[in-house]
Design a protein around this motif. Structure first.
Motif, mmCIF file in Angstrom:
data_model
loop_
_atom_site.group_PDB
_atom_site.id
_atom_site.type_symbol
_atom_site.label_atom_id
_atom_site.label_comp_id
_atom_site.label_asym_id
_atom_site.label_seq_id
_atom_site.Cartn_x
_atom_site.Cartn_y
_atom_site.Cartn_z
ATOM 1 N N GLN A 193 0.817 -1.212 0.000
ATOM 2 C CA GLN A 193 0.000 0.000 0.000
ATOM 3 C C GLN A 193 0.851 1.264 0.000
ATOM 4 N N PHE A 194 0.605 2.100 -1.020
ATOM 5 C CA PHE A 194 1.352 3.342 -1.178
ATOM 6 C C PHE A 194 0.387 4.518 -1.301
ATOM 7 N N ALA A 195 0.852 5.669 -0.835
ATOM 8 C CA ALA A 195 0.075 6.902 -0.994
ATOM 9 C C ALA A 195 0.982 7.975 -1.558
ATOM 10 N N ILE A 196 0.417 8.777 -2.460
ATOM 11 C CA ILE A 196 1.184 9.858 -3.064
ATOM 12 C C ILE A 196 0.436 11.166 -2.863
ATOM 13 N N ALA A 197 1.153 12.177 -2.392
ATOM 14 C CA ALA A 197 0.563 13.505 -2.185
ATOM 15 C C ALA A 197 1.703 14.505 -2.005
ATOM 16 N N PRO A 198 1.549 15.713 -2.523
ATOM 17 C CA PRO A 198 2.575 16.745 -2.295
ATOM 18 C C PRO A 198 2.725 17.031 -0.803
ATOM 19 N N ASP A 199 3.958 17.287 -0.373
ATOM 20 C CA ASP A 199 4.194 17.625 1.035
ATOM 21 C C ASP A 199 3.527 18.940 1.407
ATOM 22 N N ASP A 200 3.513 19.853 0.470
ATOM 23 C CA ASP A 200 2.969 21.191 0.701
ATOM 24 C C ASP A 200 1.505 21.224 0.243
ATOM 25 N N ARG A 201 0.595 21.483 1.184
ATOM 26 C CA ARG A 201 -0.836 21.517 0.845
ATOM 27 C C ARG A 201 -1.132 22.571 -0.226
ATOM 28 N N GLN A 276 -9.862 12.875 1.642
ATOM 29 C CA GLN A 276 -9.020 11.751 1.238
ATOM 30 C C GLN A 276 -7.738 11.691 2.081
ATOM 31 N N LEU A 277 -7.131 12.837 2.321
ATOM 32 C CA LEU A 277 -5.919 12.889 3.133
ATOM 33 C C LEU A 277 -6.207 12.499 4.582
ATOM 34 N N THR A 278 -7.361 12.880 5.093
ATOM 35 C CA THR A 278 -7.755 12.502 6.454
ATOM 36 C C THR A 278 -7.851 10.984 6.564
ATOM 37 N N TRP A 279 -8.465 10.354 5.586
ATOM 38 C CA TRP A 279 -8.526 8.889 5.540
ATOM 39 C C TRP A 279 -7.116 8.310 5.583
ATOM 40 N N LEU A 280 -6.255 8.823 4.714
ATOM 41 C CA LEU A 280 -4.930 8.237 4.538
ATOM 42 C C LEU A 280 -4.048 8.403 5.764
ATOM 43 N N ARG A 281 -4.201 9.487 6.491
ATOM 44 C CA ARG A 281 -3.352 9.706 7.663
ATOM 45 C C ARG A 281 -3.606 8.662 8.750
ATOM 46 N N SER A 282 -4.796 8.078 8.752
ATOM 47 C CA SER A 282 -5.093 7.048 9.753
ATOM 48 C C SER A 282 -5.030 5.640 9.164
ATOM 49 N N TRP A 283 -4.542 5.541 7.928
ATOM 50 C CA TRP A 283 -4.507 4.253 7.228
ATOM 51 C C TRP A 283 -3.336 3.406 7.732
ATOM 52 N N PRO A 284 -3.582 2.155 8.131
ATOM 53 C CA PRO A 284 -2.486 1.314 8.618
ATOM 54 C C PRO A 284 -1.632 0.760 7.474
ATOM 55 N N GLU A 285 -0.380 0.465 7.781
ATOM 56 C CA GLU A 285 0.537 -0.198 6.850
ATOM 57 C C GLU A 285 0.642 0.530 5.515
#
Length: 305
Positions: A193-201, A276-285
């Protein structure tokens, strides 16, 4: 358990997921499965940033562009179709890459789904008639009596979710909250499982604004106009409630002007990205990728060795 893994490539809208997925196809024996509740609809190409013909030729996407906007498609439908595709590609010796931002779809594969019943047209119509007579807040109070936990999470004007929760209770005699505690067994796959997002909002916000304005230039208004003139579509349908489409629909209906439509469309897209980012921040593994395309490709490919 299958020896071949399943790659999840998640992230907020406009983060660059599709570009990375296409690169993976060029370096690995993979197939892309879309995890996007908007890309499923035919005739909704510009506003969903659907992969174009050239991208599809390089890296065909599955579970996109197959459903009329008037049709419904549940999380359970996605889970069934995605599992069928994963198994098909594993038999072919390919690694499925699941790409998108519909987090409930991803969650359904990892955690399974509760045994909720199929929709009952007659019960739904009955509830809608009651809502016309008494209003959705009245039905929300009825829901609170049979499923207080669901009622706490649902707005008194959220017609779709109130209807569904009451429908489930009337079909089964059990609350949705009770049924959702019952889960299917885990799937026999190894998930990477991978997530991609810019560091800067602010960078993500700039990308979202730029992409929305490009969609306008590409003919988004004409695309939605084709949907607007259809008698079988209305703003409460999941397809028309997709980000951007609802705002353009309101503009075509004369409820807002063009500038307000653009403003609301960008704002709604940013709100989607935030959820979407809120979901991902609590996503395990979950492994977070960087903004370096070459490094991202290397990290995903090396995870398979």
């Amino acid at each position: 358990m299958s020896k071949l893994p399943v790659i999840f490539l998640m992230g907020p809208t406009a983060a660059g997921k599709t570009a990375l997925a296409i690169e993976l196809c060029e370096h690995l024996k993979t197939e892309i499965i879309s995890v996007d509740s908007a890309l499923i609809y035919k005739g909704m190409d510009i506003g969903t940033a659907k992969p174009d013909a050239q991208e599809q030729q390089v890296a065909p996407h599955h579970l996109i562009d197959f459903l009329d906007p008037s049709a419904s498609y549940s999380v359970a439908d996605f889970r069934r179709d995605a599992i069928a595709k994963i198994d098909e590609f594993h038999r072919q010796g390919k690694v499925p890459v699941l790409v998108g931002g519909t987090m409930m779809y991803f969650k359904s594969l990892i955690d399974g789904l509760s045994p909720l019943p199929e929709a009952d047209v007659n019960i739904r119509l009955e509830l809608e008639q009651q809502a016309k007579q008494h209003g959705w807040p009245h039905l929300h109070k009825e829901l609170a009596k049979v499923d207080s936990q669901a009622a706490e999470k649902i707005s008194e004007n959220d017609s779709q979710r109130i209807n569904r929760a009451l429908e489930v209770y009337r079909i089964t005699g059990q609350s949705m909250t009770e049924l959702q505690k019952q889960k299917q067994p885990p799937l026999p796959y190894t998930f990477h499982q991978f997530a991609i997002a810019p560091d800067d909002r602010s960078e993500l916000h700039a990308r979202i604004e730029q992409r929305f304005k490009i969609m306008i230039e590409q003919g988004f208004e004409k695309e939605v106009s084709t949907l607007y003139i259809r008698k079988d579509l209305h703003p409460n349908m999941p397809s028309i409630r997709c980000v951007g489409y609802r705002q353009m629909w309101d503009y075509l209906a004369g409820e807002i002007d063009h500038d307000e439509m653009v403003f609301r469309g960008i704002a709604a897209t940013r709100q989607l990205a935030k959820r979407q980012l809120t979901w991902l921040r609590s996503w395990p593994e979950l492994t977070w990728l960087t903004t370096d395309d070459e490094e991202n490709l290397h990290r995903v490919v090396s995870s398979l060795s």
